[in-house]
Design an enzyme around this catalytic site. Structure first.
Site, mmCIF file in Angstrom:
data_model
loop_
_atom_site.group_PDB
_atom_site.id
_atom_site.type_symbol
_atom_site.label_atom_id
_atom_site.label_comp_id
_atom_site.label_asym_id
_atom_site.label_seq_id
_atom_site.Cartn_x
_atom_site.Cartn_y
_atom_site.Cartn_z
ATOM 1 N N GLU A 160 154.157 31.450 5.181
ATOM 2 C CA GLU A 160 153.391 31.449 3.925
ATOM 3 C C GLU A 160 151.885 31.335 4.175
ATOM 4 O OE1 GLU A 160 155.690 27.533 3.103
ATOM 5 O OE2 GLU A 160 154.141 27.705 1.554
ATOM 6 N N TYR B 192 138.906 27.258 24.633
ATOM 7 C CA TYR B 192 138.035 27.288 25.815
ATOM 8 C C TYR B 192 138.358 26.192 26.834
ATOM 9 C CZ TYR B 192 135.324 23.792 23.219
ATOM 10 O OH TYR B 192 134.931 22.693 22.499
ATOM 11 N N THR C 178 154.011 29.393 10.393
ATOM 12 C CA THR C 178 154.362 29.227 8.980
ATOM 13 C C THR C 178 154.030 30.521 8.243
ATOM 14 O OG1 THR C 178 153.689 26.931 9.269
ATOM 15 C CG2 THR C 178 154.061 27.669 7.000
ATOM 16 N N GLY D 274 148.222 33.260 14.552
ATOM 17 C CA GLY D 274 147.634 32.121 13.851
ATOM 18 C C GLY D 274 147.066 32.585 12.518
ATOM 19 N N LYS E 168 133.903 21.811 7.672
ATOM 20 C CA LYS E 168 133.463 23.209 7.568
ATOM 21 C C LYS E 168 133.693 23.845 6.198
ATOM 22 C CE LYS E 168 133.859 24.591 12.407
ATOM 23 N NZ LYS E 168 134.323 25.619 13.328
ATOM 24 N N LEU F 158 129.860 20.011 22.822
ATOM 25 C CA LEU F 158 129.022 20.661 23.836
ATOM 26 C C LEU F 158 127.764 21.257 23.186
ATOM 27 C CD1 LEU F 158 131.887 22.448 25.803
ATOM 28 C CD2 LEU F 158 130.611 20.441 26.522
HETATM 29 P P1 ATR Z 1 141.551 26.506 13.463
HETATM 30 O O1 ATR Z 1 140.426 26.237 12.520
HETATM 31 O O2 ATR Z 1 141.265 26.133 14.890
HETATM 32 O O3 ATR Z 1 142.116 27.895 13.343
HETATM 33 P P2 ATR Z 1 143.646 25.470 11.816
HETATM 34 O O4 ATR Z 1 142.963 26.054 10.637
HETATM 35 O O5 ATR Z 1 144.211 24.092 11.708
HETATM 36 O O6 ATR Z 1 142.695 25.461 13.075
HETATM 37 O O7 ATR Z 1 144.834 26.494 12.273
HETATM 38 C C1 ATR Z 1 145.698 26.178 13.276
HETATM 39 C C2 ATR Z 1 146.619 27.381 13.575
HETATM 40 O O8 ATR Z 1 147.405 27.043 14.722
HETATM 41 C C3 ATR Z 1 147.607 27.686 12.465
HETATM 42 O O9 ATR Z 1 147.882 29.066 12.451
HETATM 43 C C4 ATR Z 1 148.835 26.894 12.897
HETATM 44 O O10 ATR Z 1 150.063 27.390 12.400
HETATM 45 P P3 ATR Z 1 150.663 26.891 10.969
HETATM 46 O O11 ATR Z 1 149.982 27.687 9.916
HETATM 47 O O12 ATR Z 1 152.099 27.157 11.088
HETATM 48 O O13 ATR Z 1 150.335 25.405 10.896
HETATM 49 C C5 ATR Z 1 148.796 27.121 14.385
HETATM 50 N N1 ATR Z 1 149.525 26.112 15.147
HETATM 51 C C6 ATR Z 1 149.165 24.825 15.352
HETATM 52 N N2 ATR Z 1 150.072 24.199 16.134
HETATM 53 C C7 ATR Z 1 151.046 25.117 16.424
HETATM 54 C C8 ATR Z 1 152.256 25.104 17.192
HETATM 55 N N3 ATR Z 1 152.654 23.991 17.828
HETATM 56 N N4 ATR Z 1 152.980 26.240 17.288
HETATM 57 C C9 ATR Z 1 152.578 27.367 16.653
HETATM 58 N N5 ATR Z 1 151.445 27.463 15.905
HETATM 59 C C10 ATR Z 1 150.688 26.352 15.782
#
Ligand code: ATR
Length: 294
Positions: A163, A233, A161, A135, A75, A24
Site C-alpha cells: 500500500e 553510504y 508494504t 522502497g 524533513k 557528516l
Molecule cells: P527514507 O527516507 O530513508 O526512504 P523511509 O521513508 O522510512 O526512509 O522509508 C524506508 C523504506 O525502507 C520503505 O520503503 C520501507 O518499506 P515499508 O514501506 O514496507 O515500511 C523500507 N524498509 C525498511 N525496512 C525494511 C525491511 N526490513 N525490509 C524491506 N523493506 C524495508
C-alpha cells in the site's frame, strides 16, 4: 579546527535534526568554506522530535542564521512553516535545505539534486529507460521525481508494504501523468522478464551493521540490471551493489548522493559550485570519517 578565524562577520549555517551526533554535514560545509575562502561556520543543532518547529524557525531567523539543513525527523514537518518551497521539494514531499529570506525561510530538496548529480556522475541518463525503485519512502520519492523529470520510459515500484508503493504510484502519476508506473511485490522482482533495468535501492536494508542483507536476494534480478544505485553510504559498498557488480551491472553507492546533496546546498547558499578537485577532497574526507567510525 581554526576557530580564531570566526569573527563578527562570520555567516552561521547549521543542521537541525534528532539525532545529529553522527552527521557528516559539518565536514562537508566547513571544509568547503576552507577550500573556497568563505567566512562561514556550520554547526549541528539538536532539535528534538516533537519540537514546535514554527518557534525553532522564528528563533533561527531572529538570530540571523543564514541557512540550515534539515534531517530526520523534520524533513516533512518543517514544510508548513516555510515561505516558499521549490518544485523538487514539493514533488518529493520533503525539505532538507533552508535559505534565509527577509521574512522567513525558503525550502529546497538537495537530496533530489544530489541524487541527480550522482546519476550524471555515473554517466547514466534515465531518459527512455525502465527504472525499478526498491522502497517507497523518502529516498524513493527523490528517485521517482527524477524519473518523471528526466522522462524515464517506465517505472516499477517494489516495496515490502504494497500500500505504500501504491500511494507513491498515485503521487507520481498525479505529477507525471505520462510516465507509466507499475507496482510489484518485492518477491516478483526476480521473476519479471524485463531487461536493461536501472535500479535504485531506497530501503534501509543492508545498512551498517546489517551489511550481509539485501532487499532482493534472487540473482536472476541482478542479471537484468544495467546500472544499480544504492542510497545507503554505510557501508560504502552494500551487498546490493556487490550482487549487481557480480552480475555485470554498473554501480554507485550513497556516498556520492550524500556528498552532492551537501555541495548543492553549499551552492544554493553561497553561489559557489564545487569543482572536481574540491568534490574529490571532500569525498576522501567523508571516506576517512566513515572509516574512523567503523
Ligand atoms: P527514507 O527516507 O530513508 O526512504 P523511509 O521513508 O522510512 O526512509 O522509508 C524506508 C523504506 O525502507 C520503505 O520503503 C520501507 O518499506 P515499508 O514501506 O514496507 O515500511 C523500507 N524498509 C525498511 N525496512 C525494511 C525491511 N526490513 N525490509 C524491506 N523493506 C524495508
Amino acid at each position: 579546527m581554526d576557530r580564531s578565524m570566526i569573527d563578527g562577520r562570520t555567516a552561521v549555517y547549521g543542521l537541525m535534526g534528532d539525532p545529529v551526533e553522527h552527521t557528516l554535514s559539518p565536514a562537508i560545509h566547513n571544509t568547503m568554506a576552507d577550500l573556497t575562502g568563505m567566512n562561514l561556520a556550520y554547526l549541528p543543532f539538536h532539535v528534538p522530535a516533537g519540537c514546535d518547529l514554527g518557534v525553532v524557525l522564528k528563533g533561527a531567523h531572529a538570530l540571523g542564521i543564514r541557512g540550515m539543513n534539515v534531517t530526520v525527523p523534520h524533513k516533512k514537518a518543517v514544510m508548513p512553516f516555510l515561505e516558499r518551497i521549490s518544485p523538487e521539494a514539493g514533488a518529493a514531499g520533503a525539505v532538507n535545505t533552508l535559505v534565509r529570506t527577509e521574512t522567513g525561510y525558503e525550502g529546497f530538496n538537495t537530496d533530489v539534486l544530489g541524487l541527480s548529480e550522482n546519476i550524471s556522475e555515473a554517466g547514466v541518463s534515465l531518459t527512455g529507460k525502465k527504472v525499478v525503485l526498491i522502497g517507497a519512502g523518502g529516498a524513493a520519492r527523490a528517485a521517482a521525481y527524477l524519473c518523471g523529470r528526466d522522462r524515464a520510459g517506465k517505472l516499477y515500484i517494489a516495496n515490502r508494504t504494497l500500500e505504500n508503493a501504491e500511494r507513491l504510484r498515485k503521487e507520481v502519476q498525479g505529477t507525471w501523468p505520462d510516465l507509466p508506473v507499475e507496482v510489484m511485490p518485492m518477491e516478483d522482482l526476480g521473476a519479471s522478464g524485463e531487461r536493461d533495468l536501472i535500479a535504485f535501492q531506497c530501503t534501509s536494508v543492508g545498512l551498517y551493521p546489517a551489511c550481509d542483507r539485501a532487499p532482493v536476494t534472487d540473482p536472476a534480478f541482478y542479471k537484468r540490471l544495467i546500472h544499480a544505485f544504492d542510497t545507503i553510504y554505510r557501508p560504502e559498498k552494500t551487498l546490493f551493489m556487490k550482487m549487481a557488480e557480480e552480475a555485470g551491472a554498473g554501480t554507485a553507492g550513497g556516498l556520492g548522493m550524500l556528498l552532492w546533496q551537501g555541495l548543492k546546498a553549499y551552492e544554493i547558499w553561497t553561489g559557489i559550485r564545487a569543482d572536481k578537485d574540491q568534490a574529490l577532497q571532500i569525498r576522501s574526507r567523508l571516506e576517512a570519517f566513515l572509516k574512523e567510525e567503523g
